[in-house]
Design an enzyme around this catalytic site. Structure first.
Site, mmCIF file in Angstrom:
data_model
loop_
_atom_site.group_PDB
_atom_site.id
_atom_site.type_symbol
_atom_site.label_atom_id
_atom_site.label_comp_id
_atom_site.label_asym_id
_atom_site.label_seq_id
_atom_site.Cartn_x
_atom_site.Cartn_y
_atom_site.Cartn_z
ATOM 1 N N HIS A 90 -8.873 -11.452 -26.624
ATOM 2 C CA HIS A 90 -9.738 -10.884 -25.593
ATOM 3 C C HIS A 90 -10.534 -11.982 -24.881
ATOM 4 O O HIS A 90 -10.986 -12.934 -25.520
ATOM 5 C CB HIS A 90 -10.708 -9.890 -26.235
ATOM 6 C CG HIS A 90 -11.312 -8.919 -25.272
ATOM 7 N ND1 HIS A 90 -12.308 -9.286 -24.387
ATOM 8 C CD2 HIS A 90 -11.078 -7.618 -25.039
ATOM 9 C CE1 HIS A 90 -12.652 -8.238 -23.660
ATOM 10 N NE2 HIS A 90 -11.920 -7.207 -24.038
ATOM 11 N N PRO A 172 -30.950 -21.950 -20.919
ATOM 12 C CA PRO A 172 -30.762 -23.317 -20.418
ATOM 13 C C PRO A 172 -29.518 -23.464 -19.543
ATOM 14 O O PRO A 172 -28.485 -22.856 -19.808
ATOM 15 C CB PRO A 172 -30.625 -24.137 -21.695
ATOM 16 C CG PRO A 172 -30.100 -23.174 -22.714
ATOM 17 C CD PRO A 172 -30.724 -21.863 -22.386
ATOM 18 N N VAL A 179 -25.885 -24.501 -27.456
ATOM 19 C CA VAL A 179 -25.033 -23.665 -26.606
ATOM 20 C C VAL A 179 -23.565 -23.833 -26.976
ATOM 21 O O VAL A 179 -22.771 -22.894 -26.880
ATOM 22 C CB VAL A 179 -25.283 -23.973 -25.118
ATOM 23 C CG1 VAL A 179 -24.300 -23.220 -24.221
ATOM 24 C CG2 VAL A 179 -26.724 -23.611 -24.737
ATOM 25 N N GLY A 183 -22.344 -20.299 -27.285
ATOM 26 C CA GLY A 183 -21.740 -19.886 -26.024
ATOM 27 C C GLY A 183 -22.764 -19.184 -25.153
ATOM 28 O O GLY A 183 -23.976 -19.345 -25.327
#
Length: 571
Positions: A90, A172, A179, A183
């Site tokens: 997906h 950010p 991150v 994600g």
């Protein structure tokens, strides 16, 4: 007559976060479980997918509670899922990939979008996760479409965040170490989506697909000659020309279900305010009939808002020219039978209707007791329920009698041309009844607030002041509730007056008893207003509420006398 609107419909939203983990059951369980740590939020469903490596979690509650639970879920997913190691079929770009908020009752889509923005702001600030608002929560036109927001997926996120055109709506604008693990996240407010299958008396997938193409918004591809096998007709850009289907906001396809031995049309109703479940069902029945097939019933996948079921019942009641002012439980039965929702297996409203699911397991209300148990509870040594709750209950019984006369009148042979008028009165009666039933429990709740205020500590001057303020506010509220009983019971007399004047002659006595009950409710609640007001220090508040309640009291007695005079003249 004066009317007072009382807001009773609970504000509910659903949250359907999709997390990027569908294989590790321990992680999925740990992430989903945090939802239930928020009081008032109910976890409804956990649906993992192995191939997609993705799990859809569904929970519901009041808006503030839901966004608190959503925040905790997003936080836990960020702790347990490492997107740098994720793979699945997906499209995805974050540990919590999407987090749509869906209005269920008592709240608009626009208001739900405000909560989506609150959630996003907190996620960006406290968790350092970047993200985008999409669909109704989108702040930029190009971000309405989720696929566009998620383009490039996780692998393209570093480049995306460095592009000024794709600066995140929250969090950010850099692909830092945090991150790289979490994600990004897409948050939205969207309409409720219903997964809904319609059953056919055939095993032919091709014929089921033909009906799906008739109905769904995308329709079918236009072809030369044979509509199934002919050459595709292309537009100037070389894209296939489509013949649109009958209904907007509907996706659909035909398939064969081996478990049931029948073909079905599987629909996604993406906006039930545009195309409802009953509209899709009726349109399918017509299309099937035109193709020599018959619809035998339908199947609801997942849950449905109560209002969607009530709307379906009203639709079929209107087609029958029957009163819409009947009990909610009867409407649910009509919706189930009209749509054939029990065609393949039993349909349990307590399990399939979101509001009913949410109320399961909650403390019993007074109005949930049997008539005998309510009488026994009232007769016990406990001070509550007392006169205020009983006054509200008597008022509810009174307007229920007026509503009964309206429903009987709507169904009287020879009065078919008047059914809509009586239906309108029955609907008004149901509304008054529901308000008064709400006040049965709220009067007892208001008394309990006073008790809680008196139990507050009073060890120092500050505690004494807070306690005094709490007692004052609780006592004011305990005075306002019986005042609302007065307002509502008095206003409800209009239903009985209309039935005394124009309703079924044989039910004149029933409407009369309804007036007497309303009068009792007003007088009883008036006693409660006066006795509670004695303990309030705010003299301006006391003066106004006593003056207003005395006026309602006088008007009620006048209305009772006028009604009794008419009844006596017709007996």
């Amino acid at each position: 007559m004066e009317k007072q609107i009382i807001t009773m419909e609970k504000r509910l939203i659903e949250c359907v976060p999709n997390i990027s983990e569908g294989r590790d059951t321990a992680k999925i369980k740990a992430i989903a479980e945090v939802v239930e740590t928020v009081e008032g939020v109910k976890l409804l469903d956990i649906d993992p997918g192995n191939a997609t490596n993705r799990t859809v979690i569904t929970f519901v509650g009041t808006p503030e509670k839901v966004i608190e639970a959503a925040f905790l879920l997003i936080k836990k997913a960020a702790e347990l899922i490492d997107m740098s190691k994720h793979s699945g079929e997906h499209p995805r770009f974050g540990a919590t990939d999407v987090c749509p908020l869906v209005p269920i009752s008592g709240i608009s889509l626009e208001e739900t979008a405000v909560y989506a923005h609150k959630l996003g702001k907190r996620v960006g600030k406290e968790l350092g996760i970047p993200g985008y608002f999409y669909e109704k929560a989108a702040k930029k036109e190009q971000r309405v479409n989720l696929a566009h927001c998620r383009s490039g997926e996780y692998e393209g996120l570093k480049e995306k965040l460095s592009n000024p055109d794709w600066a995140p709506d929250f969090g950010p604008a850099e692909f830092n170490d945090s991150v790289a693990k979490t994600g990004a996240l897409a948050i939205s407010a969207r309409d409720f989506l219903i997964a809904y299958n319609v059953n056919l008396n055939t095993t032919s997938t091709r014929r089921a697909n033909a009906i799906a193409f008739d109905i769904r918004e995308a329709g079918r591809i236009k072809r030369e000659g044979n509509p199934s096998t002919g050459k595709k007709v292309l537009d100037a850009n070389g894209e296939p020309v489509r013949i649109p289907g009958k209904l907007k906001a509907v996706k659909g396809i035909g398939w064969f279900i081996e478990e049931y031995g029948i073909a079905q049309i599987s629909y996604n109703l993406t906006n039930i305010s545009i195309t409802s479940m009953h509209e899709a069902f009726d349109a399918t029945c017509k299309a099937a009939d035109e193709r020599g097939l018959r619809v035998t019933g339908s199947e609801l996948i997942g849950l449905i808002p109560l209002q969607a079921m009530l709307d379906a019942a009203d639709y079929y009641l209107m087609k029958q020219q029957r009163s819409l002012g009947i009990a909610e439980s009867e409407k649910i039965k009509i919706a189930i039978k009209s749509l054939g929702l029990d065609d393949l297996k039993p349909f349990n409203p307590q399990e399939k209707i979101i509001e009913y699911q949410l109320s399961n397991g909650q403390a019993k209300r007074l109005i949930d007791l049997t008539a005998k148990d309510l009488a026994e509870e009232t007769a016990s040594e406990s001070m509550a329920p007392g006169g205020g709750s009983i006054a509200a209950y008597v008022g509810a019984l009174g307007v229920s009698l007026g509503t009964m006369v309206a429903n009987l009148s709507a169904h009287k042979p020879g009065w078919d041309d008047r059914w809509e008028s009586f239906s309108d009165w029955a609907l008004k009666g149901q509304d008054y009844k529901n308000r008064l039933l709400y006040l049965v429990d709220e009067d007892t709740n208001s008394f309990n607030k006073i008790i809680e205020a008196f139990r507050l500590p009073k060890g120092n001057a500050e505690e004494k002041l807070k306690r005094r303020e709490a007692i004052e506010n609780a006592t004011k509220y305990a005075t306002e509730i019986p005042f609302k009983v007065m307002q509502t019971a008095y206003a409800s007399i209009e239903v009985m007056e209309a039935m005394i004047k124009d309703g079924l002659p044989n039910s004149l006595s029933d409407a009369g008893v309804g007036v007497l009950c309303a009068r009792t409710a007003v007088v009883g609640a008036y006693f409660n207003v006066r006795i509670n007001a004695k303990d309030i220090e705010d003299k301006a508040f006391v003066s106004k509420i006593l003056a207003d309640s005395k006026e309602i009291y006088k008007k009620t007695l006048e209305a009772e006398r006028a009604s009794m005079k008419i009844i006596d003249s017709r007996m």
